[in-house]
Design an enzyme around this catalytic site. Sequence first.
Site, PDB file in Angstrom:
ATOM      1  N   CYS A 131       0.847  -1.201   0.000  1.00 62.68           N
ATOM      2  CA  CYS A 131       0.000   0.000   0.000  1.00 62.68           C
ATOM      3  C   CYS A 131       0.888   1.259   0.000  1.00 62.68           C
ATOM      4  CB  CYS A 131      -0.958  -0.075   1.193  1.00 62.68           C
ATOM      5  SG  CYS A 131      -2.395   1.008   1.116  1.00 62.68           S
ATOM      6  N   THR A 132       0.501   2.274   0.749  1.00 67.60           N
ATOM      7  CA  THR A 132       1.252   3.527   0.730  1.00 67.60           C
ATOM      8  C   THR A 132       2.596   3.429   1.455  1.00 67.60           C
ATOM      9  OG1 THR A 132       0.085   4.304   2.701  1.00 67.60           O
ATOM     10  CG2 THR A 132      -0.826   4.952   0.572  1.00 67.60           C
TER      11      THR A 132
END
Lengths: 255, 255
Positions: A131-132
Amino acid sequence: MKRRDFNALVALTSLGLATRSASAGSEAEKRLTVVALVHPGMILLDLVGPLTCFNMMMADVHLAWKTMDPVRTDSGVTVAPTTTFAECPPEADVLFVPGGLSGTTAMMEDDDVVGFVRSRGTRSGWVTSVCTGSLLLGAAGLLKGKRATSHWYTRDLLALFGATPTKARVVADGNVITGGGVTAGIDFGLTLAARLRGEDTAKFIQLLLEYDPQPPFHAGSPEEAGQALATSVLARRAPALEAAKAAARRVAAKI
Amino acid sequence: MKRRDFNALVALTSLGLATRSASAGSEAEKRLTVVALVHPGMILLDLVGPLTCFNMMMADVHLAWKTMDPVRTDSGVTVAPTTTFAECPPEADVLFVPGGLSGTTAMMEDDDVVGFVRSRGTRSGWVTSVCTGSLLLGAAGLLKGKRATSHWYTRDLLALFGATPTKARVVADGNVITGGGVTAGIDFGLTLAARLRGEDTAKFIQLLLEYDPQPPFHAGSPEEAGQALATSVLARRAPALEAAKAAARRVAAKI
């Protein structure tokens, strides 16, 4: 013992179901050292998908944060660090960084966190994220010249850190493996398991986790979900995405 | 505000990114009450997949255990209960029970746990589980006459509790929704989201979680993994599976 049998035992050992022979066998293979950053505002699922795979690979997982204070996640469940940055092993087989948009944005400009990620990243066999979390790898200068991915709505920001944003569920470039948004953690975990322990072990883990996904809808990517839904998500996330972008630009100017 | 817009805001609120208008909007819709059993030996991923979806549905989630002592999960991460059985709301929109083979086996013969699951199950709108959690629903008498599923290697045991074992990722029969092993929690969570908040919200959550699974191998079910791998898993799990079967038989004789 054949490697295949041994690996099966490894998975069992981590589930607390090991027989004596399994325990004896486990001494034959080097345990993995995994350093996983935990941070306030992280998405718990980003961590737990990979963590489940790490454990089944017979890993010593260090959950590292500045202090030993529990960190609060999106889910309301807190996670207790197992080590501080200062006490964390300096080297690891795997560095793993979970995401969480607002948490990641804050961490990108936190010198302690970025310094920790950089130091472990430069000394780890594999540099990984879901993800981020990849924004944080980028902020630490670990993605220069690498193909990498992120949550679909932050993927393009990776270019600010000298990476080549790449649209795929899991992207491997050299020793850097990055996964897409949140649920990509399981695909990532199995991909890493295959690299570290072989395909047989990865498949064993997949069967044990019954990872035979059947999403009830076709809405897991902007392309499948359609323009209207993607626009809706982007509109609702606009403030957080703007903040992430601004932070990424400030950080990129310095690395 | 249109329902679709509202639901989008609901998802945002739970991620801590709500605008003022979102917060105002959220007061218009009834929050869900979810009671989730947490227990020693549970598989953390069984809980966290659904929990992520619950939170995005604007739910008050009660993590219930006998005491407030943190429970240890397979992952090494402990989960702090938010309520004891005694203090837990007597009624809920959703009862959710995660699994974990050895943990579930122990819980099936624990009168306090079974009593709690039965009492909340008979007073909840939806009775739900992932993985071996369905054995506990069965032990509480909540699956009589219902089609239901479980982890692939414990599915057949459900027949002991008067259920019809059903091979599917997620099985809904009346107000009972059961998911398959471990990773089925995300498919389950989205299925429940659609029932409770509508398909648009479920798709919004799916896109936000980027649930576009792409397993690196085809080994998530015994059929896909093949006989050799399935036999290997069953052989390695034999002691734990025998214990689960014996417990299920003892319990079934009493309900």
